[in-house]
Design an enzyme around this catalytic site. Sequence first.
Site, PDB file in Angstrom:
ATOM      1  N   CYS A 337      -0.391   8.126   5.324  1.00 48.85           N
ATOM      2  CA  CYS A 337      -1.940   9.198   6.743  1.00 48.85           C
ATOM      3  C   CYS A 337      -1.784  10.503   6.412  1.00 48.85           C
ATOM      4  O   CYS A 337      -2.696  11.179   6.897  1.00 48.85           O
ATOM      5  CB  CYS A 337      -1.066   8.309   7.343  1.00 48.85           C
ATOM      6  N   ARG A 366      11.474   6.435   1.525  1.00 46.86           N
ATOM      7  CA  ARG A 366      12.568   5.962   2.369  1.00 46.86           C
ATOM      8  C   ARG A 366      13.607   5.535   2.050  1.00 46.86           C
ATOM      9  O   ARG A 366      13.896   4.807   1.965  1.00 46.86           O
ATOM     10  CB  ARG A 366      11.758   5.093   3.522  1.00 46.86           C
ATOM     11  N   GLN A 384       2.052   1.301  -0.786  1.00 49.31           N
ATOM     12  CA  GLN A 384       1.421   0.796  -0.715  1.00 49.31           C
ATOM     13  C   GLN A 384      -0.182   0.512  -0.778  1.00 49.31           C
ATOM     14  O   GLN A 384      -0.568   2.021  -1.334  1.00 49.31           O
ATOM     15  CB  GLN A 384       1.455   2.160   0.757  1.00 49.31           C
ATOM     16  N   ASP A 386      -2.464   0.979   0.404  1.00 49.38           N
ATOM     17  CA  ASP A 386      -3.245   1.736   2.263  1.00 49.38           C
ATOM     18  C   ASP A 386      -4.441   2.514   2.032  1.00 49.38           C
ATOM     19  O   ASP A 386      -4.977   2.476   1.453  1.00 49.38           O
ATOM     20  CB  ASP A 386      -1.848   3.279   2.150  1.00 49.38           C
ATOM     21  N   HIS A 388      -6.667   4.290   4.905  1.00 46.16           N
ATOM     22  CA  HIS A 388      -7.074   5.090   6.936  1.00 46.16           C
ATOM     23  C   HIS A 388      -8.428   4.872   7.317  1.00 46.16           C
ATOM     24  O   HIS A 388      -9.753   5.774   6.108  1.00 46.16           O
ATOM     25  CB  HIS A 388      -6.619   6.325   6.886  1.00 46.16           C
ATOM     26  N   LYS A 472      -1.634  -3.277  17.766  1.00 45.13           N
ATOM     27  CA  LYS A 472      -1.772  -4.167  16.252  1.00 45.13           C
ATOM     28  C   LYS A 472      -1.701  -5.190  15.830  1.00 45.13           C
ATOM     29  O   LYS A 472      -1.346  -6.466  16.374  1.00 45.13           O
ATOM     30  CB  LYS A 472      -0.395  -3.194  14.933  1.00 45.13           C
ATOM     31  N   HIS A 518      -5.072   2.255  10.437  1.00 45.73           N
ATOM     32  CA  HIS A 518      -4.726   2.095   9.232  1.00 45.73           C
ATOM     33  C   HIS A 518      -4.540   0.908   8.810  1.00 45.73           C
ATOM     34  O   HIS A 518      -4.315  -0.008   9.604  1.00 45.73           O
ATOM     35  CB  HIS A 518      -3.200   2.460   9.580  1.00 45.73           C
TER      36      HIS A 518
HETATM   37 ZN   LIG Z   1      -1.371   5.369   7.588  1.00 46.53          ZN
END
Ligand SMILES: [Zn+2]
Length: 649
Positions: A337, A366, A384, A386, A388, A472, A518
């Site tokens: 992000c 992580r 991910q 991912d 945004h 979420k 997200h």
């Molecule tokens: Zn994010």
Amino acid sequence: MIKITLPDGTQKEFEQGTTPIDVAKSISEGLARNVISAKFNETVIETVTPLEEDGKLVLYTWNDPEGKKAFWHSSSHIVAQALEELYPGIKLTIGPAIENGFYYDVDFGSHTISEKDFPAIEKKALEIARGKHDFKMHPVSKADALAFYKKQDNEFKLELIGNLEDGSITFCDHDTFTDLCRGGHIPNTGIVKAIKILNVAGAYWRGDENKPQLTRVYGISFPKQKELTEYLTMIEEAKKRDHRKLGKELELFTFSQKVGQGLPLWLPKGAALRERLEQFLKKAQKKAGYEMVVTPHIGQKELYVTSGHYEKYGADSFQPIRTPKEDEEFLLKPMNCPHHCEIYKTRPFSYRELPKRYAEFGTVYRYEQSGELHGLTRVRGFTQDDAHIFCTPDQLDQEFKDVIDLSLYVLESLGFENFTAQVSVRDPETPEKYIGSIDNWEKAENAIIVAAKEKGLSYTIEEGEAAFYGPKLDFMVKDALGRQWQLGTIQVDYTLPERFDLTYKGSDNELHRPIMIHRAPFGSMERFIALLLEHTGGNFPIWLIPEQAIVLPVSEKHEKYAEKVLKSLENNEIRALIDNRNETVGKKIREAEMNKIPFMLIVGDDEEVNASISVRRHGGEDLGSITLEDFADLVSKEISSTLKSFKEN
Ligand SMILES: [Zn+2]
Ligand SMILES: [Zn+2]
């Protein structure tokens, strides 16, 4: 008389001192037979506890989680008695119910027990159970309780009692056995008809590694032998579907101690599978108006200080990377992000240009504790899917709905059915835990709930489960064994636009803050493939599976024709290979079955003469002899029936 209120709201009067079983009998004999636990005014009680005041009573049977809990906890008493009889002098500590069954932590002294001892323990425990002994709770003074366990020289129970208030201590008796316990038992041992000791493991007293090590004996029990058999079959099936086992057998991924724990290495077949999944999503995303971006694997520490990720992950994760330059520090990116926020900042946007949807298959790192690592579901580096979305408050509703559509498309194309949605909202009691205005929160929560409703999702609302920055929606999927998993997620965020000072010019010509969504329909490539493996047992949808067909020549002299068949398959974009080892067709079929290849194409004399192939499906169905054209047709039909293109209808 006392007034008892039941869960459906009905109120009935009973004599003071009536028991939950009496109440059950007043409803029906059948219910009374099945009630195994009860709760009165939010406290778990025994089914024979006298009720002395007005209150709310809930009756539980085996079908309720609370009923199972009482059943399994009571079973731990029975197993403890069996252990004491088989191994005199052992010291018992605690024996709670767990999600599936129960355990008892025991100090066996110099004795060790192993799998070969399990049948004797099960036999003894079942003998005790068959005695139909009532579980009887009774209060005991602290002095008497201490004296009881001093006689047994059991320092563990003495420590537990030492921490209890005099007047609050209870023992539970059944048969000749007594245990310190605060209650929550089934009426008698006879209800337990099947007991299985599952395994033993080391466990420290009170979970503290400086304290003595005990043996944790795990078990499970059922009211019917048949249910135990079914449970054990399910465990066996789960083992077969373990993604770590399948991943190895199907040559998808591996781990190397030398590379490092929790860092998966994708083998060629696995990498190709990932690639197909990525292409599948990229194609749908393009249609949905996403733009791909690419960002580096590291970023300056300051970036993550701004985003707040350093605060969240910094101390417990990978430490900053130093460079020859003093004061320069980089972090492995824990999330994509912040990078995407900086992409948004490259130029000013007007409201007419929004939403902006930036997507990236971004790899993040992580540091998970080594004990937490598990196959592909808990790793230290993962990718991910991912994206945004930066939008205006007016666009939030529609964007959210569109993301739900995309997520549903992903789940359906991959054969996931029976999914539910979990909507996580604020706990209105603790507003201090969340940032952003109440007005914005209400709008966002509403947008999610309206979208979930409109899309016909079956959803639950979980109060207090929202992230601090916004509400979420998570997609939960049940696999073939009934286990629940979380897959994709969609989150609304007001914080990062604030932290990164993101703006757009509104129709009023003023600067406003965009809202950020997200979203990751897969979650991560690693986790998704793991769950897909366990969900399908390796039988992926045909559009995704590594090899769609295998050509099996009956003997050496059919190899040439087999090669011709393979060429033709390749020309039709069917992923296939050939097994021309000098083995029997029977053996080749067995191996192809193991490798989960959907179609086995057997070629011998007849096929060569007729320019055909004999097709056998994975699982054994014989499709007979067909032409190559018909086969190509069949495959392409199967693909288009499982894989529609996004927004096709
Ligand atoms: Zn994010
Ligand atoms: Zn107990």
